[in-house]
Design an enzyme around this catalytic site. Structure first.
Site, short mmCIF file in Angstrom:
data_model
loop_
_atom_site.label_atom_id
_atom_site.label_comp_id
_atom_site.label_asym_id
_atom_site.label_seq_id
_atom_site.Cartn_x
_atom_site.Cartn_y
_atom_site.Cartn_z
N GLY A 8 45.09 32.49 52.59
CA GLY A 8 44.66 33.45 51.36
C GLY A 8 43.69 33.31 50.60
O GLY A 8 43.75 33.42 49.37
N ASP A 34 42.10 32.49 56.09
CA ASP A 34 42.93 33.86 55.48
C ASP A 34 43.10 34.53 56.83
O ASP A 34 42.64 34.10 57.85
CB ASP A 34 41.55 33.91 54.31
CG ASP A 34 42.14 35.57 53.05
OD1 ASP A 34 42.36 36.09 54.05
OD2 ASP A 34 41.62 35.27 51.85
N TYR A 59 55.74 45.79 45.63
CA TYR A 59 55.67 43.78 45.78
C TYR A 59 56.53 42.90 44.01
O TYR A 59 57.23 41.77 44.45
CB TYR A 59 54.10 43.65 44.45
CG TYR A 59 53.06 42.44 44.20
CD1 TYR A 59 52.66 42.00 45.03
CD2 TYR A 59 53.39 42.48 42.37
CE1 TYR A 59 52.34 40.89 44.28
CE2 TYR A 59 52.56 41.09 42.11
CZ TYR A 59 52.32 41.01 43.02
OH TYR A 59 51.34 39.91 42.65
N1 SER Z 1 48.55 40.71 38.21
C1 SER Z 1 49.02 40.66 40.00
C2 SER Z 1 48.86 42.63 39.68
O1 SER Z 1 48.52 42.93 39.14
C3 SER Z 1 50.50 40.12 38.70
O2 SER Z 1 51.16 39.58 40.00
O3 SER Z 1 49.49 43.00 41.01
#
Ligand code: SER
Length: 324
Positions: free
Chosen positions: A6, A32, A135
């Site tokens: 990444g 990447d 996430y």
């Molecule tokens: N900055 C990240 C997000 O907003 C938080 O881990 O997904």
């Protein structure tokens, strides 16, 4: 050799530079989905391809991996399958190789592991983790994997629960905290900014120099001093969207912000406002250096210089969708 996955993303681009300053250009391999280019060694790598990853590790003699490839929170809601595939299976591939090849690993977790039943202020190291985003679910899963590989299989993997990161080299790609970076781009271009969270939305944030220092401090720490094997809570500072806008307006009085919350507001509302990082302070001496005024002064100067040189850089146009 140090491998950074990444490397074209927000943290990766700055971390590669910091590691190359420390260890020498030729000892840091930037990867990447498309080869990041630049001065030192670089290659294309898809972290979901375990055989490809193994071949690269063996061919390049990799010893340490900074595994940053991942989808952020907002883009993860739009691409949940890909989010799981990259964030969970990609990490598992790295951990498997770490076990078989004796690699050391850094991997970023996030404040997104927390959710609506987590205490929002001074969030403890060990507490409820009930994320409402794909996430966040991948980050909780990742933390459990790190803890398992560390305790049961003896892998040296270290991790931080990073907050929103503010930086000027590469814009973030698809996070809920992106407004904190986008405001600077708008202000420096004399554009009005439409903010996607409400003015009072307060989230944990950190400036990139503090983030890099934290990552390197953690990786330099004596293994015997580290007692958290999932991921360390870490803080920089917390401010509301309007506090940031006001700090920018003090320096650029014509800057205006309109607030039009979208689906990211609901994500922000489930995250802590400020987390307790006493374990990081006690175990490896963490102290943040940048407060809001210092960040705003430095960002306006450094990003201003960058935009002067390359006015087309856009915070809303990340280079890659899936490895921001
Ligand atoms: N900055 C990240 C997000 O907003 C938080 O881990 O997904």
């Amino acid at each position: 050799m140090i491998l950074v996955t990444g490397a074209g993303g927000q943290i990766g681009s700055d971390l590669v530079e910091a590691l190359r300053e420390r260890c020498g250009e030729d000892d840091v391999l930037a990867t990447d989905l498309t080869s990041p280019g630049g001065e030192g060694p670089g290659e294309a790598l898809d972290v979901t391809d375990r055989p490809g990853l193994r071949k690269l590790v063996e061919r390049r003699g990799v010893e340490t991996v900074y595994h940053l490839a991942g989808l952020l929170s907002a883009v993860g809601e739009k691409h949940p399958d890909r989010c799981w595939e990259v964030n969970v299976n990609g990490l598992r591939n790295v951990l498997e190789l770490a076990q078989s090849h004796g690699l050391r690993v850094f991997w970023p977790s996030s404040i997104a592991v927390f959710g609506p039943y987590t205490p929002r202020r001074l969030t403890p190291q060990v507490t409820v983790e009930d994320p409402r985003t794909m996430y966040g679910i991948t980050k909780v899963t990742g933390e459990l994997l790190c803890d398992y590989y560390a305790r049961k299989l003896g892998v040296d993997v270290r991790s931080l629960r990073l907050p929103g990161i503010i930086s000027y080299t590469t814009p973030p790609g698809g996070g809920t905290t992106d407004y904190a970076v986008e405001m600077f781009y708008a202000a420096l271009r004399d554009e009005a900014y439409t903010c996607f969270v409400r003015p009072e939305t307060r989230l944990p944030m950190m400036y990139m120099p503090d983030t890099l220092r934290a990552i390197l401090l953690l990786m330099d720490a004596d293994a015997a001093d580290l007692h958290v094997h999932s991921s360390y809570n870490i803080t920089g500072l917390s401010f509301s969207a309007e506090e940031l806008a006001a700090a920018i307006r003090e320096r650029r009085p014509s800057f205006t912000v309109r607030y039009e919350p979208d689906f990211r507001q609901a994500i922000a509302d489930t995250w802590p406002t400020q987390i307790d990082d006493s374990h990081a302070r006690a175990d490896w001496g963490w102290r943040p250096a940048y407060d809001l005024d210092a960040i705003v002064d430095d960002m306006l100067a450094k990003l201003g210089a960058r935009l002067g040189a390359n006015a087309k850089t856009s915070p809303s146009a990340p280079k890659t969708l899936v490895q921001p």
